[in-house]
Motif scaffolding. Structure first.
Motif, PDB file in Angstrom:
ATOM      1  N   THR A  85       0.734  -1.050   0.064  1.00 49.89           N
ATOM      2  CA  THR A  85      -0.093  -0.063  -0.057  1.00 49.89           C
ATOM      3  C   THR A  85       0.889   1.250  -0.076  1.00 49.89           C
ATOM      4  O   THR A  85       0.546   2.330  -0.601  1.00 49.89           O
ATOM      5  N   LYS A  86       1.739   1.216   0.767  1.00 50.98           N
ATOM      6  CA  LYS A  86       2.829   2.341   0.746  1.00 50.98           C
ATOM      7  C   LYS A  86       3.391   2.698  -0.413  1.00 50.98           C
ATOM      8  O   LYS A  86       3.583   3.662  -1.132  1.00 50.98           O
ATOM      9  N   TYR A  91       3.969   5.593  -5.820  1.00 45.94           N
ATOM     10  CA  TYR A  91       3.722   5.557  -7.467  1.00 45.94           C
ATOM     11  C   TYR A  91       2.368   6.366  -7.885  1.00 45.94           C
ATOM     12  O   TYR A  91       2.467   6.877  -8.914  1.00 45.94           O
ATOM     13  N   ARG A  92       1.428   6.370  -6.977  1.00 46.59           N
ATOM     14  CA  ARG A  92       0.407   6.997  -7.617  1.00 46.59           C
ATOM     15  C   ARG A  92       0.623   8.628  -7.500  1.00 46.59           C
ATOM     16  O   ARG A  92       0.364   9.327  -8.362  1.00 46.59           O
ATOM     17  N   ALA A  93       1.149   8.846  -6.475  1.00 49.09           N
ATOM     18  CA  ALA A  93       1.621  10.361  -6.077  1.00 49.09           C
ATOM     19  C   ALA A  93       2.706  10.695  -7.455  1.00 49.09           C
ATOM     20  O   ALA A  93       2.574  11.748  -8.017  1.00 49.09           O
ATOM     21  N   ALA A  94       3.602   9.768  -7.409  1.00 45.74           N
ATOM     22  CA  ALA A  94       4.391  10.136  -8.716  1.00 45.74           C
ATOM     23  C   ALA A  94       3.961  10.317 -10.047  1.00 45.74           C
ATOM     24  O   ALA A  94       4.081  11.247 -10.979  1.00 45.74           O
ATOM     25  N   TYR A  95       2.972   9.538 -10.397  1.00 46.14           N
ATOM     26  CA  TYR A  95       2.238   9.316 -11.626  1.00 46.14           C
ATOM     27  C   TYR A  95       1.368  10.761 -11.802  1.00 46.14           C
ATOM     28  O   TYR A  95       1.455  11.564 -12.752  1.00 46.14           O
ATOM     29  N   ASN A 129      -0.202   0.268 -10.990  1.00 45.84           N
ATOM     30  CA  ASN A 129      -1.290  -0.883 -11.095  1.00 45.84           C
ATOM     31  C   ASN A 129      -0.619  -2.007 -10.702  1.00 45.84           C
ATOM     32  O   ASN A 129      -1.694  -2.811 -10.028  1.00 45.84           O
ATOM     33  N   SER A 130       0.672  -2.374 -10.896  1.00 48.98           N
ATOM     34  CA  SER A 130       1.065  -3.720 -10.207  1.00 48.98           C
ATOM     35  C   SER A 130       0.906  -3.931  -8.765  1.00 48.98           C
ATOM     36  O   SER A 130       0.322  -4.705  -8.185  1.00 48.98           O
ATOM     37  N   TYR A 131       1.263  -2.836  -8.105  1.00 45.42           N
ATOM     38  CA  TYR A 131       1.266  -2.842  -6.701  1.00 45.42           C
ATOM     39  C   TYR A 131       0.061  -2.767  -5.984  1.00 45.42           C
ATOM     40  O   TYR A 131      -0.484  -3.510  -4.997  1.00 45.42           O
ATOM     41  N   ARG A 132      -1.100  -1.897  -6.878  1.00 44.96           N
ATOM     42  CA  ARG A 132      -2.432  -2.185  -6.476  1.00 44.96           C
ATOM     43  C   ARG A 132      -2.918  -3.553  -6.525  1.00 44.96           C
ATOM     44  O   ARG A 132      -3.687  -4.013  -5.558  1.00 44.96           O
ATOM     45  N   VAL A 138      -3.399  -9.460  -1.930  1.00 46.10           N
ATOM     46  CA  VAL A 138      -2.854 -10.020  -0.471  1.00 46.10           C
ATOM     47  C   VAL A 138      -4.220  -9.600   0.614  1.00 46.10           C
ATOM     48  O   VAL A 138      -4.320 -10.393   1.554  1.00 46.10           O
ATOM     49  N   TYR A 139      -4.938  -8.707   0.159  1.00 48.86           N
ATOM     50  CA  TYR A 139      -6.228  -8.578   1.179  1.00 48.86           C
ATOM     51  C   TYR A 139      -7.235 -10.013   1.132  1.00 48.86           C
ATOM     52  O   TYR A 139      -7.647 -10.290   1.915  1.00 48.86           O
ATOM     53  N   ILE A 140      -7.154 -10.460  -0.314  1.00 44.38           N
ATOM     54  CA  ILE A 140      -7.899 -11.401  -0.338  1.00 44.38           C
ATOM     55  C   ILE A 140      -7.445 -12.878   0.585  1.00 44.38           C
ATOM     56  O   ILE A 140      -8.056 -13.440   1.189  1.00 44.38           O
TER      57      ILE A 140
END
Length: 197
Positions: A85-86, A91-95, A129-132, A138-140
């Motif tokens: 998540t971190k 990467y979301r912020a960088a994008y 997207n890969s990290y998400r 992992v949540y599953i």
């Protein structure tokens, strides 16, 4: 062994008693297995305990050796999901910040120092997207591990009352199966009995 009025031998229980009635004798046999079942925890209570606190059902079932496995699995998956998540947020912020088509308001925070300003936007999007996706998987996995903890405690609580001693024997019998409207067949019956010494 006491003779029975029904023609079948009476159970070999030390609490067999006879009482005389006006018309016939009545045999009263106490259930000797009820005390054993009462000392075992109820499978539903074990299930609820595992739902409230993972591992509590295993402790109730006297399987304490499983508790480190439960917490190791859940703790490892939770730690990995926090790490993913971190990284996803980075990467979301960088994008978002490096994209020329978005406002320069740093909506998702500043770009982390380990991501260069000259990074390719498509690569940032793919990594984000890969990290998400990995985090969601992992949540599953956390949900499955939590459910497995509950199922394990519930099933073992049911299985504790089964007799698995070496004092069991099997008496198979094969009989012809002839019925009026069914084809001729063979029936196999297996009876599990306690050995008497």
């Amino acid at each position: 062994m006491q003779p029975s009025l029904t023609g079948f031998p009476a159970a070999s229980s030390s609490q067999t008693s006879f009482s005389a009635g006006k018309s016939a004798d009545v045999i009263s046999i106490a259930d000797t297995t009820a005390g054993d079942r009462d000392s075992l925890p109820s499978p539903k209570s074990v299930m609820y305990k595992s739902m409230i606190l993972p591992g509590w059902g295993q402790i109730t079932n006297r399987q304490i050796w499983k508790v480190p496995i439960v917490y190791g699995l859940l703790g490892g998956l939770v730690w990995y999901s926090i790490d993913l998540t971190k990284r996803y947020h980075d990467y979301r912020a960088a994008y978002y910040n490096l994209n020329s088509q978005t406002p320069d308001d740093q909506r998702f925070g500043p770009t982390p120092a380990y991501i260069p300003e000259s990074a390719n936007l498509e690569q940032l999007k793919t990594i984000r997207n890969s990290y998400r996706n990995r985090r969601d998987m992992v949540y599953i996995g956390i949900g499955l591990a939590y459910g497995l903890n509950i199922i394990d405690a519930y099933v073992f609580a049911h299985m504790r009352s089964f007799d698995v001693s070496e004092n069991l024997s099997m008496r198979p019998s094969i009989k012809p199966g002839i019925m009026a409207q069914a084809p001729v067949g063979v029936t196999l019956s297996i009876a599990l009995l306690k050995k008497t010494k």
